[in-house]
Design an enzyme around this catalytic site. Structure first.
Site, PDB file in Angstrom:
ATOM      1  N   ARG A  49      50.678  57.045  53.954  1.00  0.00           N
ATOM      2  CA  ARG A  49      51.350  56.258  52.676  1.00  0.00           C
ATOM      3  C   ARG A  49      52.547  55.252  53.187  1.00  0.00           C
ATOM      4  O   ARG A  49      52.890  54.323  52.716  1.00  0.00           O
ATOM      5  CB  ARG A  49      51.481  57.164  51.740  1.00  0.00           C
ATOM      6  CG  ARG A  49      52.336  56.844  50.547  1.00  0.00           C
ATOM      7  CD  ARG A  49      52.251  57.676  49.311  1.00  0.00           C
ATOM      8  NE  ARG A  49      52.443  58.977  49.359  1.00  0.00           N
ATOM      9  CZ  ARG A  49      53.438  59.948  49.852  1.00  0.00           C
ATOM     10  NH1 ARG A  49      54.523  59.126  50.124  1.00  0.00           N
ATOM     11  NH2 ARG A  49      53.410  61.025  50.074  1.00  0.00           N
ATOM     12  N   TYR A 102      47.050  36.216  33.358  1.00  0.00           N
ATOM     13  CA  TYR A 102      45.859  36.744  33.829  1.00  0.00           C
ATOM     14  C   TYR A 102      45.895  37.874  32.784  1.00  0.00           C
ATOM     15  O   TYR A 102      46.854  38.744  32.597  1.00  0.00           O
ATOM     16  CB  TYR A 102      46.070  37.192  35.099  1.00  0.00           C
ATOM     17  CG  TYR A 102      45.073  38.154  35.684  1.00  0.00           C
ATOM     18  CD1 TYR A 102      43.646  37.685  35.792  1.00  0.00           C
ATOM     19  CD2 TYR A 102      44.926  39.437  35.744  1.00  0.00           C
ATOM     20  CE1 TYR A 102      42.691  38.548  36.216  1.00  0.00           C
ATOM     21  CE2 TYR A 102      44.281  40.366  36.198  1.00  0.00           C
ATOM     22  CZ  TYR A 102      43.077  39.911  36.385  1.00  0.00           C
ATOM     23  OH  TYR A 102      41.843  40.785  36.671  1.00  0.00           O
ATOM     24  N   ASP A 175      53.086  34.516  40.500  1.00  0.00           N
ATOM     25  CA  ASP A 175      52.000  34.881  40.896  1.00  0.00           C
ATOM     26  C   ASP A 175      51.237  33.589  41.640  1.00  0.00           C
ATOM     27  O   ASP A 175      50.887  32.775  40.873  1.00  0.00           O
ATOM     28  CB  ASP A 175      50.968  35.415  39.762  1.00  0.00           C
ATOM     29  CG  ASP A 175      49.627  35.974  39.984  1.00  0.00           C
ATOM     30  OD1 ASP A 175      49.118  35.583  40.933  1.00  0.00           O
ATOM     31  OD2 ASP A 175      49.262  36.769  39.112  1.00  0.00           O
ATOM     32  N   LYS A 200      41.493  37.891  45.725  1.00  0.00           N
ATOM     33  CA  LYS A 200      40.763  36.587  45.557  1.00  0.00           C
ATOM     34  C   LYS A 200      40.914  35.441  46.820  1.00  0.00           C
ATOM     35  O   LYS A 200      40.280  35.748  47.654  1.00  0.00           O
ATOM     36  CB  LYS A 200      41.605  35.829  44.436  1.00  0.00           C
ATOM     37  CG  LYS A 200      41.721  36.746  43.209  1.00  0.00           C
ATOM     38  CD  LYS A 200      40.640  37.126  42.269  1.00  0.00           C
ATOM     39  CE  LYS A 200      40.752  38.374  41.298  1.00  0.00           C
ATOM     40  NZ  LYS A 200      42.107  38.288  40.692  1.00  0.00           N
TER      41      LYS A 200
END
Ligand SMILES: *Cc1c(COP(=O)(O)O)cnc(C)c1O
Length: 380
Positions: A49, A102, A175, A200
């Protein structure tokens, strides 16, 4: 020596593995690492992590491609956004967001962050004055923009909005999912943090979900890295490896996405079944000049309005064969969707509602003639 984009995409963070010489960064599918003595981990790795070599390679590549100081990879784009909000904001703070953000980003603000005490104002980010009017100096911590926006492909002026944000003591967050760093590098234009859904274009093959934050400043980068570990929404080693594999071809993929999208936009522009084509590469697009100033090319996303209204828009989506009817975007395969009933259905009745006759295309890298033939039969 500073390298060009395609060289960085293949080499940044991706030196041959020191022990074996493996040219490709291996998938370090491990949760923990042997230590030589108490408190003496070999290369600084203790627990995955907190740190993992495959994720580190991806993070370094992302920072290099965006021209930032710190790159961080998360389990999804929304996990990255949540970590950013909770690093920068406190209950009572205010954020300006796009009025056509979005859908998942809007939901994060409206249904999660607001309940936790964060206030937000949607503004039209293609209108710099509207964003300035929405900012509350002293209380606004972030001006959050997307450009191009989804699905209406509005263009925000990154440099002008960096000035607006900084004048008010706020950060400019961009973004950059729709453009990818190959087409647009917001940090060069004054942005403080870049957000990606690497699901994406960055991953590019519709086979992995991930997100990223890239900070222009190392101090903010360190705070974000602290929260990445403290909150724990990290990108897994295999997902990081898949994303890195995608990154190597980002430049060549984006050029083909743009070639195909430009041809399709021109074709749709003259078609009798189409009322309006929305593509920033068309000179009549209201954001064309700003896009030309801050983007290398205009991207692979096209929206258009069906001349026959909502039912015709739905019929076009249903008739398409090569264009797969699906949500998401940015992969090598072409996708078609009806935002009003699919990706943006949850925005109905909100300031983010989209026109019912809208069709959105994510233009892939197939043979352009085949894509045009499919649209020709789908448009009827
Ligand atoms: C998909 C997407 C997101 C959310 O990313 P996930 O990886 O799905 O969590 C955020 N912003 C934009 C512009 C997107 O397209």
């Amino acid at each position: 020596m500073t390298y060009g984009f395609e060289t960085l995409a293949i080499h940044a963070g991706q030196e041959p593995e020191p022990r074996t010489g493996a040219v490709v960064t291996p998938i370090f599918q491990t949760s923990t690492y042997a230590q030589d003595a108490v408190g003496a981990p070999r290369l600084g790795y203790e627990y995955s992590r907190s740190g993992n070599p495959t994720r580190d390679a991806l993070q370094e590549a992302l920072a290099a491609l965006e021209g930032g100081r710190t790159g961080l990879a998360f389990a999804s784009g929304l996990a990255a956004e949540d970590t950013l909000l909770r690093t920068v904001c406190q209950p009572g703070d205010h954020v300006v967001i796009p009025d056509d953000a979005y859908g998942g980003t809007y939901r994060l603000f409206a249904k999660v962050a607001q309940r936790w005490g964060l206030d937000f104002t949607p503004a039209k980010v293609s209108d710099t004055d509207a964003v300035r009017a929405a900012v509350e100096p002293g209380r606004t911590k972030i001006v959050w923009i997307e450009t191009p926006t989804n699905p209406l492909l509005g263009i925000a002026d990154i440099a002008a909005l960096a000035q607006v944000a900084h004048d008010a003591g706020a950060l400019l967050v961009v973004d950059n999912t729709f453009a990818s760093p190959y087409l647009q590098q917001p940090i060069v234009h004054g942005a403080d943090v870049v957000v990606h859904s690497t699901t994406k274009y960055v991953g590019g093959h519709s086979d992995v979900v991930g997100g990223a934050l890239i900070a222009a400043d190392a101090g903010l980068g360190a705070e974000l890295a602290f929260h990445q570990n403290a909150m724990g929404a990290v990108n897994g080693p295999f997902d990081a490896w898949l994303t890195l594999r995608g990154i190597k071809t980002l430049g060549v993929r984006m050029d083909r996405h743009c070639d195909n999208a430009e041809r399709i936009a021109r074709y749709l522009d003259g078609h009798k079944a189409v009322a309006q084509v929305i593509y920033p590469g068309l000179p009549e697009h209201p954001g064309h000049e700003v896009a030309a100033k801050q983007m290398r090319r205009f991207g692979g996303m096209i929206s258009f309005r069906a001349a026959g209204g909502e039912q015709q828009a739905v019929d076009i989506c249903n008739r398409a064969k090569l264009f797969v009817l699906a949500e998401s975007l940015g992969g090598v395969e072409s996708l078609i969707e009806h935002p009003g009933r699919m990706t943006h259905a949850s925005a109905a009745g909100s300031p983010l509602e989209v026109p019912a006759d809208l069709v959105r295309l994510s233009v892939g890298i197939e043979t352009a003639d085949d894509l045009l033939a499919d649209l020709e039969q789908a448009l009827g």
